[in-house]
Design a protein around this motif. Structure first.
Motif, PDB file in Angstrom:
ATOM      1  N   LEU A  76     -29.005   2.999  27.640  1.00 11.17           N
ATOM      2  CA  LEU A  76     -28.424   2.940  25.949  1.00 11.17           C
ATOM      3  C   LEU A  76     -29.163   4.167  25.895  1.00 11.17           C
ATOM      4  CD1 LEU A  76     -29.987  -0.831  25.098  1.00 11.17           C
ATOM      5  CD2 LEU A  76     -27.376   0.267  24.469  1.00 11.17           C
ATOM      6  N   GLY A  77     -29.085   5.526  24.911  1.00  9.46           N
ATOM      7  CA  GLY A  77     -29.900   6.109  24.448  1.00  9.46           C
ATOM      8  C   GLY A  77     -30.350   6.293  22.655  1.00  9.46           C
ATOM      9  N   ALA A  78     -31.181   7.187  22.850  1.00  4.56           N
ATOM     10  CA  ALA A  78     -31.639   7.465  21.480  1.00  4.56           C
ATOM     11  C   ALA A  78     -32.172   8.806  21.206  1.00  4.56           C
ATOM     12  CB  ALA A  78     -32.975   6.870  20.496  1.00  4.56           C
ATOM     13  N   THR A  79     -31.922   9.697  20.094  1.00 12.90           N
ATOM     14  CA  THR A  79     -32.159  10.883  20.131  1.00 12.90           C
ATOM     15  C   THR A  79     -32.754  10.829  18.546  1.00 12.90           C
ATOM     16  OG1 THR A  79     -29.941  11.654  19.587  1.00 12.90           O
ATOM     17  CG2 THR A  79     -30.952  12.311  21.694  1.00 12.90           C
ATOM     18  N   SER A  80     -32.699  12.415  18.572  1.00 13.39           N
ATOM     19  CA  SER A  80     -33.404  12.358  17.025  1.00 13.39           C
ATOM     20  C   SER A  80     -33.989  14.191  16.685  1.00 13.39           C
ATOM     21  CB  SER A  80     -35.106  11.932  16.278  1.00 13.39           C
ATOM     22  OG  SER A  80     -35.783  12.180  15.345  1.00 13.39           O
ATOM     23  N   GLU A  81     -33.191  14.514  16.256  1.00 15.05           N
ATOM     24  CA  GLU A  81     -33.269  15.791  15.534  1.00 15.05           C
ATOM     25  C   GLU A  81     -32.697  16.602  17.642  1.00 15.05           C
ATOM     26  OE1 GLU A  81     -37.022  16.858  14.011  1.00 15.05           O
ATOM     27  OE2 GLU A  81     -36.349  16.750  12.114  1.00 15.05           O
ATOM     28  N   GLY A  82     -31.991  15.943  17.764  1.00 17.50           N
ATOM     29  CA  GLY A  82     -31.114  16.677  19.322  1.00 17.50           C
ATOM     30  C   GLY A  82     -32.148  16.542  20.809  1.00 17.50           C
ATOM     31  N   LYS A  83     -33.259  15.199  20.371  1.00 25.63           N
ATOM     32  CA  LYS A  83     -34.916  14.968  20.956  1.00 25.63           C
ATOM     33  C   LYS A  83     -34.585  13.423  21.577  1.00 25.63           C
ATOM     34  CE  LYS A  83     -37.906  18.617  19.233  1.00 25.63           C
ATOM     35  NZ  LYS A  83     -39.381  19.181  19.129  1.00 25.63           N
ATOM     36  N   LYS A  84     -34.929  13.848  23.045  1.00 22.68           N
ATOM     37  CA  LYS A  84     -34.556  12.553  24.022  1.00 22.68           C
ATOM     38  C   LYS A  84     -35.777  11.345  23.193  1.00 22.68           C
ATOM     39  CE  LYS A  84     -32.552  11.766  27.849  1.00 22.68           C
ATOM     40  NZ  LYS A  84     -32.944  11.582  29.153  1.00 22.68           N
ATOM     41  N   LEU A  85     -35.115  10.490  23.281  1.00 28.15           N
ATOM     42  CA  LEU A  85     -36.571   9.112  22.767  1.00 28.15           C
ATOM     43  C   LEU A  85     -36.600   8.601  23.763  1.00 28.15           C
ATOM     44  CD1 LEU A  85     -35.759   8.199  19.041  1.00 28.15           C
ATOM     45  CD2 LEU A  85     -37.002  10.628  19.833  1.00 28.15           C
ATOM     46  N   PHE A  86     -35.986   8.876  24.984  1.00 27.89           N
ATOM     47  CA  PHE A  86     -36.445   7.403  26.316  1.00 27.89           C
ATOM     48  C   PHE A  86     -35.888   7.888  27.477  1.00 27.89           C
ATOM     49  CE2 PHE A  86     -34.124   4.328  22.514  1.00 27.89           C
ATOM     50  CZ  PHE A  86     -35.172   4.153  22.412  1.00 27.89           C
ATOM     51  N   GLY A  87     -37.300   7.858  28.403  1.00 26.54           N
ATOM     52  CA  GLY A  87     -36.947   8.262  29.146  1.00 26.54           C
ATOM     53  C   GLY A  87     -35.204   7.268  29.864  1.00 26.54           C
ATOM     54  N   ARG A  88     -35.310   6.441  30.373  1.00 31.33           N
ATOM     55  CA  ARG A  88     -34.694   5.299  30.539  1.00 31.33           C
ATOM     56  C   ARG A  88     -34.792   4.120  29.707  1.00 31.33           C
ATOM     57  NH1 ARG A  88     -37.827   2.035  33.406  1.00 31.33           N
ATOM     58  NH2 ARG A  88     -38.313   0.179  32.032  1.00 31.33           N
ATOM     59  N   ALA A  89     -33.538   3.320  28.865  1.00 26.86           N
ATOM     60  CA  ALA A  89     -33.424   2.488  28.482  1.00 26.86           C
ATOM     61  C   ALA A  89     -31.703   1.948  28.635  1.00 26.86           C
ATOM     62  CB  ALA A  89     -33.142   3.111  27.055  1.00 26.86           C
ATOM     63  N   VAL A  90     -32.348   0.291  28.864  1.00 27.07           N
ATOM     64  CA  VAL A  90     -31.163  -0.411  30.096  1.00 27.07           C
ATOM     65  C   VAL A  90     -31.477  -2.194  29.186  1.00 27.07           C
ATOM     66  CG1 VAL A  90     -31.153   1.273  31.941  1.00 27.07           C
ATOM     67  CG2 VAL A  90     -32.233  -1.364  32.004  1.00 27.07           C
ATOM     68  N   ALA A  91     -30.226  -2.267  29.158  1.00 21.24           N
ATOM     69  CA  ALA A  91     -29.722  -3.987  28.952  1.00 21.24           C
ATOM     70  C   ALA A  91     -29.214  -4.876  29.719  1.00 21.24           C
ATOM     71  CB  ALA A  91     -29.962  -3.707  27.065  1.00 21.24           C
ATOM     72  N   GLU A  92     -29.163  -5.516  30.351  1.00 24.82           N
ATOM     73  CA  GLU A  92     -28.230  -6.666  30.999  1.00 24.82           C
ATOM     74  C   GLU A  92     -27.879  -7.992  29.695  1.00 24.82           C
ATOM     75  OE1 GLU A  92     -30.659  -7.923  33.976  1.00 24.82           O
ATOM     76  OE2 GLU A  92     -30.735  -5.657  34.977  1.00 24.82           O
ATOM     77  N   VAL A  93     -26.204  -8.205  29.579  1.00 25.63           N
ATOM     78  CA  VAL A  93     -26.351  -9.048  28.795  1.00 25.63           C
ATOM     79  C   VAL A  93     -25.269 -10.005  29.301  1.00 25.63           C
ATOM     80  CG1 VAL A  93     -26.270  -7.484  27.167  1.00 25.63           C
ATOM     81  CG2 VAL A  93     -24.279  -7.487  28.316  1.00 25.63           C
ATOM     82  N   ARG A  94     -24.928 -11.142  29.029  1.00 21.09           N
ATOM     83  CA  ARG A  94     -24.055 -12.298  29.330  1.00 21.09           C
ATOM     84  C   ARG A  94     -22.944 -11.984  28.441  1.00 21.09           C
ATOM     85  NH1 ARG A  94     -28.193 -15.331  29.925  1.00 21.09           N
ATOM     86  NH2 ARG A  94     -28.345 -15.797  27.656  1.00 21.09           N
ATOM     87  N   LEU A  95     -21.891 -11.998  28.748  1.00 18.63           N
ATOM     88  CA  LEU A  95     -20.749 -11.397  28.066  1.00 18.63           C
ATOM     89  C   LEU A  95     -19.564 -12.931  28.236  1.00 18.63           C
ATOM     90  CD1 LEU A  95     -18.977  -8.324  29.657  1.00 18.63           C
ATOM     91  CD2 LEU A  95     -20.720  -8.412  27.869  1.00 18.63           C
ATOM     92  N   SER A  96     -17.962 -13.152  27.116  1.00 17.60           N
ATOM     93  CA  SER A  96     -17.901 -14.002  26.695  1.00 17.60           C
ATOM     94  C   SER A  96     -16.031 -14.013  27.806  1.00 17.60           C
ATOM     95  CB  SER A  96     -16.919 -13.790  25.754  1.00 17.60           C
ATOM     96  OG  SER A  96     -16.590 -12.790  25.475  1.00 17.60           O
TER      97      SER A  96
END
Length: 353
Positions: free
Chosen positions: A333-353
């Motif tokens: 995952l990524g998040a930016t504000s005014e072109g600047k990165k907010l996270f050095g790392r953002a990951v998620a693990e999910v279950r699927l159907s």
């Protein structure tokens, strides 16, 4: 203070690996769940309406994915204020947060809060200054003695920094009262910590994982699949509301004076608010909050919020890997504000159907 002489006399390094328990359990309230969900814009109906929670197989409202930050932040402050007394809570910075989910937190849960100082890593030198990186593991346990969620928080504590007395006095005029436990007070803080003897630390069973009901089919995804882009705007009102709902006392999120004293250009959004907004972006695509098994963020930037104009935050995501046989996926995952990165790392693990 902790109810043993050992905790009073021990240094921070001596307490690595030792377990504490919050004195009183945490009652999860239905309205608190709704209030927090509104604060982080988590719009999934199971956070707000009981009949929608029932559709997912739960008898009461599901808390938002980052709801545990309300409990964890207060616990960490208590740990630093009354146990790791070598550090000043005003000289700490939250740099990394991971949530591991056994099942969603539900309205009506009575949660025991166990805490362990997982590690303290020292970094010394002219380039970095004198900093300690402290990792705290908080486990929320339900009335059946089953783990519900594990929160792993890393903070950096600055050492040897002399605070300007004038700045301290100014900050004292804007800071929220009552957020630091007074060791000289006769008031018994229900969030206070009790040091556990090794034999008091129980082994916890590994509960059966929650089964997601509505979520993305595994056969529709592959490594590299892009999630739809997302966007929200945050205002000063959002920051003030989140500060009150979450109990985050740091005035850099609502006071221009405090922000400038901290070297910031203006008031900035809470890192955990940004993480909560990212959780909504993820769950909106995923379809079921119970499908989230792990969510981890390393904070790298901030969202400046001016007094009279909203600040946009933009979200992106892509599939890192899919295990179709087990119905799971890893996401970046990524998040930016005014072109600047907010996270050095953002990951998620999910279950699927």
């Amino acid at each position: 203070m902790p109810e043993t002489a050992e905790a009073v006399t021990a240094t921070a390094a001596d307490l690595v690996g030792r377990h504490f328990r919050v004195r009183d359990h945490y009652d999860v309230g239905r309205e608190k769940i709704r209030e927090f969900a509104r604060a982080v814009r988590n719009d999934h109906p199971a956070h707000h309406r009981e009949d929608d929670a029932v559709k997912l197989g739960y008898a009461s409202l599901l808390a938002s994915p980052t709801f545990a930050s309300v409990i964890g932040a207060a616990t960490t402050r208590s740990l630093i204020g009354t146990v790791l007394t070598e550090y000043d809570v005003a000289q700490t910075l939250h740099i990394d947060q991971t949530f591991e989910y056994h099942r969603p937190i539900l309205a009506g849960d009575k949660l025991t809060v166990d805490v362990v100082v997982d590690s303290i890593r020292q970094r010394r030198g002219q380039e970095f200054g004198d900093n300690d990186f402290i990792t705290v593991k908080v486990t929320l346990i339900d009335a059946q003695s089953l783990p519900v969620l594990v929160s792993i928080t890393t903070i950096v504590a600055r050492l040897g920094t002399e605070l300007d007395p004038a700045a301290v006095a100014t900050m004292g005029g804007v800071v929220m009262h009552g957020h630091v436990e007074d060791p000289d007070s006769e008031f018994v803080n229900p969030a206070g910590l009790i040091l556990l003897a090794p034999e008091e630390v129980a082994e916890l069973a590994d509960p059966a994982p929650a089964r997601p009901v509505y979520t993305v089919p595994a056969d529709t995804l592959a490594a590299g699949t892009q999630l739809p882009a997302g966007k929200v705007h945050v205002t000063r009102g959002d920051l003030v509301n989140y500060a009150g709902v979450s109990g985050d006392p740091n005035p850099i999120h609502f006071s221009d004076t405090a922000a400038q004293l901290a070297g910031l250009p203006t008031v900035v959004a809470h890192g955990m608010l940004t993480m909560g907004l990212t959780a909504d972006y993820l769950v909106s695509w995923l379809g079921d909050p119970a499908a989230l098994t792990k969510f981890s963020v390393r904070f790298a930037g901030y969202v400046p919020v001016e007094p009279t104009a909203p600040t946009p935050i933009e979200f992106t995501g892509k599939v890192k890997s899919v295990d179709a046989e087990n119905g799971t996926a890893s996401l970046i995952l990524g998040a930016t504000s005014e072109g600047k990165k907010l996270f050095g790392r953002a990951v998620a693990e999910v279950r699927l159907s």
